[in-house]
Design a protein around this motif. Structure first.
Motif, PDB file in Angstrom:
ATOM      1  N   ALA A 154      31.865  53.363  56.862  1.00  0.00           N
ATOM      2  CA  ALA A 154      30.744  52.919  56.388  1.00  0.00           C
ATOM      3  C   ALA A 154      29.575  54.010  56.299  1.00  0.00           C
ATOM      4  N   LEU A 155      29.737  54.535  57.498  1.00  0.00           N
ATOM      5  CA  LEU A 155      28.688  55.805  57.795  1.00  0.00           C
ATOM      6  C   LEU A 155      28.898  56.915  56.797  1.00  0.00           C
TER       7      LEU A 155
ATOM      8  N   LYS B 264      21.938  58.415  65.544  1.00  0.00           N
ATOM      9  CA  LYS B 264      21.270  56.886  66.161  1.00  0.00           C
ATOM     10  C   LYS B 264      21.995  55.685  65.402  1.00  0.00           C
ATOM     11  N   ASP B 265      22.157  55.818  64.228  1.00  0.00           N
ATOM     12  CA  ASP B 265      22.693  55.054  63.528  1.00  0.00           C
ATOM     13  C   ASP B 265      24.058  54.604  63.735  1.00  0.00           C
ATOM     14  N   VAL B 266      24.876  55.261  64.688  1.00  0.00           N
ATOM     15  CA  VAL B 266      26.080  55.047  64.887  1.00  0.00           C
ATOM     16  C   VAL B 266      26.068  53.748  65.754  1.00  0.00           C
ATOM     17  N   GLY B 267      25.212  53.476  66.524  1.00  0.00           N
ATOM     18  CA  GLY B 267      25.093  52.123  67.609  1.00  0.00           C
ATOM     19  C   GLY B 267      24.853  51.031  66.489  1.00  0.00           C
ATOM     20  N   LEU B 268      24.870  50.953  65.281  1.00  0.00           N
ATOM     21  CA  LEU B 268      24.992  49.753  64.318  1.00  0.00           C
ATOM     22  C   LEU B 268      26.149  49.393  64.347  1.00  0.00           C
TER      23      LEU B 268
ATOM     24  N   PRO C  44      21.100  49.059  52.038  1.00  0.00           N
ATOM     25  CA  PRO C  44      20.884  49.093  53.488  1.00  0.00           C
ATOM     26  C   PRO C  44      22.290  49.647  54.230  1.00  0.00           C
ATOM     27  N   LEU C  45      22.211  50.309  55.284  1.00  0.00           N
ATOM     28  CA  LEU C  45      23.537  50.612  55.939  1.00  0.00           C
ATOM     29  C   LEU C  45      24.189  49.452  56.657  1.00  0.00           C
ATOM     30  N   ILE C  46      23.411  48.421  57.121  1.00  0.00           N
ATOM     31  CA  ILE C  46      24.002  47.233  57.623  1.00  0.00           C
ATOM     32  C   ILE C  46      24.648  46.595  56.636  1.00  0.00           C
ATOM     33  N   ILE C  47      24.411  46.391  55.355  1.00  0.00           N
ATOM     34  CA  ILE C  47      24.928  45.495  54.417  1.00  0.00           C
ATOM     35  C   ILE C  47      26.558  46.492  53.989  1.00  0.00           C
ATOM     36  N   VAL C  48      26.396  47.894  53.973  1.00  0.00           N
ATOM     37  CA  VAL C  48      27.821  48.436  53.938  1.00  0.00           C
ATOM     38  C   VAL C  48      28.574  48.143  55.012  1.00  0.00           C
ATOM     39  N   LEU C  49      27.883  48.190  56.437  1.00  0.00           N
ATOM     40  CA  LEU C  49      28.711  47.780  57.285  1.00  0.00           C
ATOM     41  C   LEU C  49      29.314  46.504  57.347  1.00  0.00           C
ATOM     42  N   TYR C  50      28.644  45.648  56.843  1.00  0.00           N
ATOM     43  CA  TYR C  50      29.255  43.839  56.661  1.00  0.00           C
ATOM     44  C   TYR C  50      30.534  44.081  55.524  1.00  0.00           C
ATOM     45  N   LEU C  51      30.182  44.771  54.436  1.00  0.00           N
ATOM     46  CA  LEU C  51      31.127  44.711  53.281  1.00  0.00           C
ATOM     47  C   LEU C  51      32.351  45.344  53.695  1.00  0.00           C
ATOM     48  N   VAL C  52      32.210  46.692  54.188  1.00  0.00           N
ATOM     49  CA  VAL C  52      33.469  47.581  54.936  1.00  0.00           C
ATOM     50  C   VAL C  52      34.031  46.802  55.931  1.00  0.00           C
ATOM     51  N   GLY C  53      33.247  46.412  57.019  1.00  0.00           N
ATOM     52  CA  GLY C  53      34.097  45.913  58.177  1.00  0.00           C
ATOM     53  C   GLY C  53      34.461  44.557  58.218  1.00  0.00           C
ATOM     54  N   TYR C  54      33.992  43.677  57.113  1.00  0.00           N
ATOM     55  CA  TYR C  54      34.457  42.197  57.003  1.00  0.00           C
ATOM     56  C   TYR C  54      35.192  42.294  55.723  1.00  0.00           C
TER      57      TYR C  54
END
Length: 266
Positions: A79-80, A143-147, A47-57
């Motif tokens: 992440a995107l 739309k997913d840019v808002g995540l 999922p994109l939200i998991i990739v955001l957490y892995l890359v962002g933190y």
């Protein structure tokens, strides 16, 4: 919009590279094909939200406290790119494989190498075939840019969240949703227009045509189809006299020959 702009460019470059690696032929390129396939399988299943957490933190955590802090917008863009390049690469690969092999052979016969034939002949046709699918992926990424707001970046969603927490009013969320709709509507209409234009082209599969376009396709003249045994049946008909009767004798042979000074009998 800045995140969307750089994410689109990065996704396009990475996706084309992965698609080219997956379409390489020969056993010598098997490691590259396996690496590209593993990349697409990994990020299409995550999922994109998991990739955001892995890359962002995860990346700031590896740097430690003394490292330079990377902006959240940059981490969200990475992440995107990682996630959407896996999806878009499969779209490009489908477009490359949809190009007829004779196009590649004709390019090689003209003296073009693999890179030149891919850049000048194959990729332009592949992009034209998959443009509607690419536009749909662009709308989804818009739309997913808002995540990326989960990383602390202030965008429309994060600003709406701040205003809601300050005034206990959920109207900012409605405005943020309307903003995304207004940004997506032009691309949605453009995708529908381009898809309708492709369906109206001659030679497009009639199963997906509109009724008007299907009637025009049915009225278009087509060359006569020659059967497998058409020549053999024609020879047999000619030998049996059917062809000679149907065709008739020549006009010159049907006129009687007259001698000088004589008239034909009535």
């Amino acid at each position: 919009l800045r995140v969307l702009f750089f994410a689109v460019i990065g996704v396009f470059v990475v996706a084309v590279l992965i698609a080219v690696l997956r379409t390489l032929r020969g056993p010598v390129f098997f490691p590259l094909r396996a690496l590209a396939a593993g990349y697409t399988d990994l990020f299409r299943g995550m999922p994109l939200i998991i990739v955001l957490y892995l890359v962002g933190y995860g990346i700031p955590g590896l740097q430690g406290a003394d490292g330079t802090r990377i902006p959240a917008a940059v981490l969200g863009t990475i992440a995107l790119i990682l996630t959407y390049s896996a999806y878009v690469s499969e779209v490009f690969r489908a477009g490359i494989e949809a190009v007829h092999p004779s196009q590649r052979l004709a390019a090689r016969s003209l003296g073009l190498n693999h890179g030149q034939s891919l850049r000048l002949i194959i990729l332009p046709q592949a992009v034209r075939k998959v443009t509607p699918a690419l536009m749909n992926d662009f709308i989804a990424m818009q739309k997913d840019v808002g995540l990326i707001s989960v990383l602390g970046a202030v965008d429309a969603v994060r600003a709406a969240q701040i205003e809601t927490a300050k005034f206990f009013n959920f109207t900012p969320y409605v405005l943020a949703g309307l903003l995304f709709v207004l940004l997506a509507l032009p691309m949605i209409r453009l995708t529908d227009w381009y898809s309708a234009r492709l369906r109206a082209r001659p030679g497009y599969p009639t199963a997906t045509l509109t009724p008007d376009a299907r009637s025009r396709e049915a009225d278009r003249p087509r060359p006569a189809r020659v059967g497998r045994h058409a020549g053999r049946r024609r020879d047999r008909a000619w030998r049996s006299g059917i062809g000679r009767v149907a065709r008739g004798p020549p006009v010159a042979a049907s006129a009687p020959r007259l001698r000088a000074g004589k008239r034909p009998c009535p």
